[in-house]
Design a protein around this motif. Structure first.
Motif, PDB file in Angstrom:
ATOM      1  N   MET A  54      11.493  -4.987  14.727  1.00 39.83           N
ATOM      2  CA  MET A  54      10.079  -4.759  15.043  1.00 39.83           C
ATOM      3  C   MET A  54       9.597  -3.568  14.220  1.00 39.83           C
ATOM      4  SD  MET A  54       7.280  -5.557  16.741  1.00 39.83           S
ATOM      5  CE  MET A  54       7.365  -6.328  18.372  1.00 39.83           C
ATOM      6  N   GLU A  55       9.061  -3.846  13.050  1.00 36.65           N
ATOM      7  CA  GLU A  55       8.577  -2.801  12.150  1.00 36.65           C
ATOM      8  C   GLU A  55       7.160  -2.406  12.550  1.00 36.65           C
ATOM      9  OE1 GLU A  55       9.532  -0.201   9.526  1.00 36.65           O
ATOM     10  OE2 GLU A  55      10.678  -2.018   9.083  1.00 36.65           O
ATOM     11  N   ILE A  56       6.867  -1.100  12.484  1.00 39.43           N
ATOM     12  CA  ILE A  56       5.529  -0.614  12.816  1.00 39.43           C
ATOM     13  C   ILE A  56       4.861  -0.107  11.542  1.00 39.43           C
ATOM     14  CG2 ILE A  56       4.163   0.875  14.320  1.00 39.43           C
ATOM     15  CD1 ILE A  56       5.987  -1.026  15.836  1.00 39.43           C
ATOM     16  N   TYR A  57       3.768  -0.733  11.157  1.00 40.28           N
ATOM     17  CA  TYR A  57       3.038  -0.346   9.951  1.00 40.28           C
ATOM     18  C   TYR A  57       1.813   0.483  10.323  1.00 40.28           C
ATOM     19  CZ  TYR A  57       5.898  -3.711   7.384  1.00 40.28           C
ATOM     20  OH  TYR A  57       6.953  -4.379   6.832  1.00 40.28           O
ATOM     21  N   HIS A  58       1.483   1.425   9.452  1.00 45.51           N
ATOM     22  CA  HIS A  58       0.321   2.291   9.656  1.00 45.51           C
ATOM     23  C   HIS A  58      -0.790   1.843   8.719  1.00 45.51           C
ATOM     24  CE1 HIS A  58      -2.215   5.921   9.124  1.00 45.51           C
ATOM     25  NE2 HIS A  58      -1.898   6.153  10.392  1.00 45.51           N
ATOM     26  N   LEU A  59      -1.947   1.554   9.282  1.00 39.87           N
ATOM     27  CA  LEU A  59      -3.105   1.127   8.506  1.00 39.87           C
ATOM     28  C   LEU A  59      -4.206   2.168   8.617  1.00 39.87           C
ATOM     29  CD1 LEU A  59      -3.410  -2.577   9.813  1.00 39.87           C
ATOM     30  CD2 LEU A  59      -1.941  -1.729   7.973  1.00 39.87           C
ATOM     31  N   ASN A  60      -4.998   2.310   7.558  1.00 36.36           N
ATOM     32  CA  ASN A  60      -6.179   3.169   7.652  1.00 36.36           C
ATOM     33  C   ASN A  60      -7.299   2.561   6.820  1.00 36.36           C
ATOM     34  OD1 ASN A  60      -6.526   4.728   4.917  1.00 36.36           O
ATOM     35  ND2 ASN A  60      -4.324   4.822   5.353  1.00 36.36           N
ATOM     36  N   ASN A  61      -8.510   2.966   7.118  1.00 36.04           N
ATOM     37  CA  ASN A  61      -9.676   2.354   6.474  1.00 36.04           C
ATOM     38  C   ASN A  61      -9.987   2.931   5.102  1.00 36.04           C
ATOM     39  OD1 ASN A  61     -10.640   4.839   7.238  1.00 36.04           O
ATOM     40  ND2 ASN A  61     -12.471   4.071   8.303  1.00 36.04           N
ATOM     41  N   GLY A  64     -12.713   9.025   4.099  1.00 39.07           N
ATOM     42  CA  GLY A  64     -12.467  10.419   4.424  1.00 39.07           C
ATOM     43  C   GLY A  64     -13.122  10.818   5.737  1.00 39.07           C
ATOM     44  N   TYR A  65     -12.784  12.018   6.186  1.00 44.02           N
ATOM     45  CA  TYR A  65     -13.382  12.563   7.409  1.00 44.02           C
ATOM     46  C   TYR A  65     -14.906  12.692   7.229  1.00 44.02           C
ATOM     47  CZ  TYR A  65     -14.454  15.848  11.158  1.00 44.02           C
ATOM     48  OH  TYR A  65     -14.987  16.443  12.263  1.00 44.02           O
ATOM     49  N   PRO A  66     -15.733  12.341   8.186  1.00 46.13           N
ATOM     50  CA  PRO A  66     -15.406  11.978   9.588  1.00 46.13           C
ATOM     51  C   PRO A  66     -15.334  10.472   9.830  1.00 46.13           C
ATOM     52  CG  PRO A  66     -17.736  12.367   9.414  1.00 46.13           C
ATOM     53  CD  PRO A  66     -17.191  12.546   8.012  1.00 46.13           C
ATOM     54  N   ASP A  67     -15.290   9.679   8.759  1.00 45.79           N
ATOM     55  CA  ASP A  67     -15.286   8.221   8.916  1.00 45.79           C
ATOM     56  C   ASP A  67     -13.877   7.630   8.908  1.00 45.79           C
ATOM     57  OD1 ASP A  67     -18.127   8.101   8.898  1.00 45.79           O
ATOM     58  OD2 ASP A  67     -18.077   8.361   6.720  1.00 45.79           O
ATOM     59  N   TYR A  68     -12.872   8.496   8.821  1.00 51.12           N
ATOM     60  CA  TYR A  68     -11.487   8.026   8.765  1.00 51.12           C
ATOM     61  C   TYR A  68     -11.086   7.350  10.075  1.00 51.12           C
ATOM     62  CZ  TYR A  68      -6.378   8.212   8.497  1.00 51.12           C
ATOM     63  OH  TYR A  68      -5.045   7.894   8.499  1.00 51.12           O
ATOM     64  N   GLN A  69     -10.460   6.198   9.963  1.00 54.47           N
ATOM     65  CA  GLN A  69      -9.921   5.480  11.109  1.00 54.47           C
ATOM     66  C   GLN A  69      -8.530   4.952  10.757  1.00 54.47           C
ATOM     67  OE1 GLN A  69     -13.006   2.478  11.787  1.00 54.47           O
ATOM     68  NE2 GLN A  69     -13.720   3.608  13.569  1.00 54.47           N
ATOM     69  N   PHE A  70      -7.689   4.824  11.759  1.00 59.66           N
ATOM     70  CA  PHE A  70      -6.352   4.295  11.507  1.00 59.66           C
ATOM     71  C   PHE A  70      -5.947   3.379  12.657  1.00 59.66           C
ATOM     72  CE2 PHE A  70      -5.639   8.085  14.028  1.00 59.66           C
ATOM     73  CZ  PHE A  70      -4.621   7.720  14.907  1.00 59.66           C
ATOM     74  N   ALA A  71      -4.929   2.569  12.398  1.00 61.29           N
ATOM     75  CA  ALA A  71      -4.404   1.653  13.414  1.00 61.29           C
ATOM     76  C   ALA A  71      -2.930   1.400  13.115  1.00 61.29           C
ATOM     77  CB  ALA A  71      -5.181   0.338  13.414  1.00 61.29           C
TER      78      ALA A  71
END
Length: 252
Positions: A54-61, A64-71
């Motif tokens: 079960m690999e966990i990947y990090h995603l981001n949009n 830059g700040y303040p519009d940065y989002q991740f999942a």
């Protein structure tokens, strides 16, 4: 059996992972490691040699700040349901990896595997790992291994099984209780361990089940569905950028 190669039964195990609920705590990955006797080494820095079902990947949009989002995106084996063959089962020269048409689980027969790794090449999800070393655990941990899952030897491939040993245990109980074997329910270790209940598991052919309802959610999508592998792992997200990035969409 239909002309599509699928069983006409009413049972097909699948999973739905709500990415909007996932906090990246990795409890699912740790539970998977413990439940399935996945070996590890003192130095796990070389991720090309480590084993993680079960690999966990990090995603981001990408903003830059303040519009940065991740999942976070947990990725088990997709247990592909493509007609006739899953990609990995199609290429195996010794029939070590097969799909059980009674329930859709893609399994791997370790003693039959010759380590050619064709299945690893064929899998578009990178959901398979190769055992480069003999399995080993610190001495205190050897007594805590599960007796229901056999450790894998050096030179073979392994992957997520949707905790098929739990399914077999549930089927055995249903058989003794004279219950319907096609209505057997069980919970994999990852779904059981998730603190936010982001992982839902069950029979995706049962429209009244929780997982059967979630796959019809407007937020539902599957990774690389354009390859027609028919993955049985669905994801939920209300963010368009998550759906595009998870599906490997390239600008232009």
């Amino acid at each position: 059996m239909s002309d599509t190669g699928h069983s006409e039964g009413k049972l097909r195990y699948g999973m739905v992972i709500d990415l909007d609920k996932c906090t990246g705590c990795m409890a699912c990955s740790v539970a998977c490691q413990a439940e399935n006797n996945i070996s590890f080494r003192a130095d796990e820095s070389n991720k090309l040699r480590s084993i993680t079902w079960m690999e966990i990947y990090h995603l981001n949009n990408g903003k830059g700040y303040p519009d940065y989002q991740f999942a976070y995106l947990p990725r088990p084996c997709m247990h592909c349901d493509a007609p006739h063959h899953s990609p990995c089962t199609f290429v195996c020269p010794v029939n070590a990896t097969t799909r059980d048409e009674r329930n859709g689980l893609v399994t791997h027969i370790y003693p039959r595997c010759i380590g050619c790794r064709y299945c690893m090449v064929a899998c578009p999800y990178h959901a398979r790992d190769f055992n480069w070393w003999d399995p080993a655990w610190p001495k205190p941990m050897e007594s805590m291994l599960s007796p229901e899952v056999s450790p894998r030897m050096r030179g073979v491939v392994e992957k997520c099984t949707f905790c098929s040993h739990r399914m077999m245990k549930a089927r055995s109980k249903a058989y003794l209780d004279k219950a319907d074997l096609e209505a057997v329910e069980y919970t994999p270790a990852c779904a059981e361990a998730c603190p936010t209940k982001a992982i839902t598991f069950g029979n995706i052919r049962d429209a009244n089940s929780e997982v059967g309802k979630l796959i019809k959610d407007p937020r539902a999508f599957r990774i690389l569905a354009k390859l027609h592998t028919e993955p049985k792992v669905y994801y939920l997200s209300g963010h368009e950028w998550v759906r595009k990035q998870a599906d490997n969409v390239v600008k232009g």
